[in-house]
Motif scaffolding. Structure first.
Motif, PDB file in Angstrom:
ATOM      1  N   SER A 285      88.210  21.162  22.716  1.00 23.54           N
ATOM      2  CA  SER A 285      87.088  20.782  23.532  1.00 23.54           C
ATOM      3  C   SER A 285      87.535  20.068  24.937  1.00 23.54           C
ATOM      4  N   GLN A 286      86.662  20.125  25.802  1.00 26.06           N
ATOM      5  CA  GLN A 286      86.974  19.439  27.109  1.00 26.06           C
ATOM      6  C   GLN A 286      86.610  17.791  27.187  1.00 26.06           C
TER       7      GLN A 286
ATOM      8  N   ILE B 244      95.118   6.920  27.387  1.00 27.87           N
ATOM      9  CA  ILE B 244      94.595   7.118  26.087  1.00 27.87           C
ATOM     10  C   ILE B 244      93.261   7.680  26.371  1.00 27.87           C
ATOM     11  N   ILE B 245      92.871   8.775  25.740  1.00 27.35           N
ATOM     12  CA  ILE B 245      91.509   9.225  25.906  1.00 27.35           C
ATOM     13  C   ILE B 245      90.755   8.961  24.509  1.00 27.35           C
ATOM     14  N   GLN B 246      89.810   8.176  24.755  1.00 20.73           N
ATOM     15  CA  GLN B 246      88.945   7.792  23.675  1.00 20.73           C
ATOM     16  C   GLN B 246      87.700   8.805  23.526  1.00 20.73           C
TER      17      GLN B 246
ATOM     18  N   LEU C 279      88.862  15.607  11.890  1.00 17.89           N
ATOM     19  CA  LEU C 279      89.995  15.089  12.391  1.00 17.89           C
ATOM     20  C   LEU C 279      89.758  15.377  13.758  1.00 17.89           C
ATOM     21  N   VAL C 280      89.741  14.201  14.754  1.00 15.24           N
ATOM     22  CA  VAL C 280      89.821  14.404  16.295  1.00 15.24           C
ATOM     23  C   VAL C 280      91.123  13.886  16.859  1.00 15.24           C
ATOM     24  N   ILE C 281      91.835  14.662  17.546  1.00 12.62           N
ATOM     25  CA  ILE C 281      93.047  14.168  18.164  1.00 12.62           C
ATOM     26  C   ILE C 281      92.863  14.341  19.655  1.00 12.62           C
ATOM     27  N   SER C 282      92.976  13.278  20.445  1.00 12.75           N
ATOM     28  CA  SER C 282      92.884  13.595  21.909  1.00 12.75           C
ATOM     29  C   SER C 282      94.434  13.679  22.602  1.00 12.75           C
ATOM     30  N   LEU C 283      94.577  14.439  23.724  1.00 14.79           N
ATOM     31  CA  LEU C 283      95.825  14.680  24.454  1.00 14.79           C
ATOM     32  C   LEU C 283      95.711  14.224  25.756  1.00 14.79           C
TER      33      LEU C 283
ATOM     34  N   THR D 139     105.726  15.462  28.933  1.00 11.40           N
ATOM     35  CA  THR D 139     105.417  14.369  27.864  1.00 11.40           C
ATOM     36  C   THR D 139     103.949  14.236  27.964  1.00 11.40           C
ATOM     37  N   GLY D 140     103.433  13.464  26.864  1.00  7.97           N
ATOM     38  CA  GLY D 140     102.096  13.015  26.740  1.00  7.97           C
ATOM     39  C   GLY D 140     101.958  12.271  25.640  1.00  7.97           C
ATOM     40  N   ARG D 141     100.512  11.834  25.528  1.00  8.90           N
ATOM     41  CA  ARG D 141     100.214  10.953  24.281  1.00  8.90           C
ATOM     42  C   ARG D 141      99.065  11.778  23.474  1.00  8.90           C
ATOM     43  N   ALA D 142      99.428  11.644  22.060  1.00  8.95           N
ATOM     44  CA  ALA D 142      98.365  12.236  21.355  1.00  8.95           C
ATOM     45  C   ALA D 142      97.568  10.890  20.386  1.00  8.95           C
ATOM     46  N   HIS D 143      96.511  10.689  20.590  1.00  8.28           N
ATOM     47  CA  HIS D 143      95.699   9.671  20.123  1.00  8.28           C
ATOM     48  C   HIS D 143      94.887  10.273  19.031  1.00  8.28           C
ATOM     49  N   ILE D 144      94.790   9.719  17.714  1.00  5.71           N
ATOM     50  CA  ILE D 144      94.095   9.804  16.674  1.00  5.71           C
ATOM     51  C   ILE D 144      92.837   9.066  16.804  1.00  5.71           C
TER      52      ILE D 144
END
Length: 247
Positions: A133-134, A144-146, A162-166, A177-182
């Motif tokens: 999703s966008q 960090i995308i909440q 389960l929702v993971i943002s990138l 690089t990037g950050r995966a936030h659960i």
């Protein structure tokens, strides 16, 4: 996700609502071979050998955006089951481009209904499903995308297991690089952020424990990249100023 499942001997049903089957197949070939999509036709033997080494199956089905409902997907999956091709994993790329079965007053309500219908179908089939999703434009430079940054309908978050943002800022795209936030996890820990190596050119995504050697290295790289970007931009501005002074 689809390529990783196929490498583990799983059968994947990948429904694409943006790219046609040929281009999506090229993307999978790129992941399996490490050859960029534009160069795939020049390496048929390498591609064939790589595909033959994959123990699972990938079934790609294209539908035009906003033309497909859960009933459409369900009918195709039923056809696969009848032909002894029941998938182990369903990928919908992506659910925001589907239509709801029922009429709704707003797009916000329709998106919530789509995700509920998709989850219900996969629950009945006992097949896990991934979709994307966008986010809102305001999240483009967030570390960090909440959950509150999800675009259009928060019901997506409420429905998913389960929702993971990138999160990938400009410097992350340059450094892969990037950050995966659960954001949410019904079956385990959530609220944690993990370092990511991501090269979109080759379809390579690796998520690391932040305390692993590679995870520590990626975190240091991300911390230092912002300063490098600022210095690079400052130098470009200075060069432009010098050029204009000479004129």
């Amino acid at each position: 996700i689809g390529a990783a499942a196929a490498k583990r001997g799983k059968r994947v049903a990948h429904y694409t609502l943006e790219l046609n089957e040929n281009y999506m197949g090229l993307r999978y070939d790129t992941i399996f071979t490490g050859i960029e999509p534009g160069n795939i036709p020049q390496h048929p033997e390498t591609v064939q050998n790589a595909v033959n080494s994959v123990t699972g199956d990938i079934i790609i089905k294209y539908y035009p955006a906003r033309s497909v409902t859960v009933h459409t997907l369900g009918a195709h999956i039923e056809h696969l089951v009848i032909n002894n091709l029941k998938p182990d994993l369903i990928i919908v790329d992506y659910a925001d481009l589907m239509r709801s079965i029922d009429r709704t007053d707003t797009r916000y309500q329709e998106l919530g209904a789509i995700y509920e219908e998709l989850r219900g179908m996969c629950g009945e089939l006992a097949i896990p499903c991934w979709t994307a999703s966008q986010t809102q434009r305001s999240s483009i430079q967030d570390d960090i995308i909440q959950a509150d940054k999800i675009a259009e309908s928060y019901n997506k978050i409420m429905t998913a297991d389960l929702v993971i943002s990138l999160s990938r800022k400009l410097e992350d795209k340059a450094n892969h690089t990037g950050r995966a936030h659960i954001i949410k996890n019904r079956f385990g820990v959530d609220g944690i952020t993990l370092p990511v190596y991501m090269n979109t050119g080759f379809g390579k995504v690796e998520i690391y424990d932040e305390n692993s050697s590679k995870g520590i290295l990626l975190k240091k790289q991300m911390q230092g990249s912002e300063g490098i970007l600022k210095r690079t931009l400052a130098k470009k501005l200075a060069d432009l100023h010098d050029d204009s002074s000479e004129d």
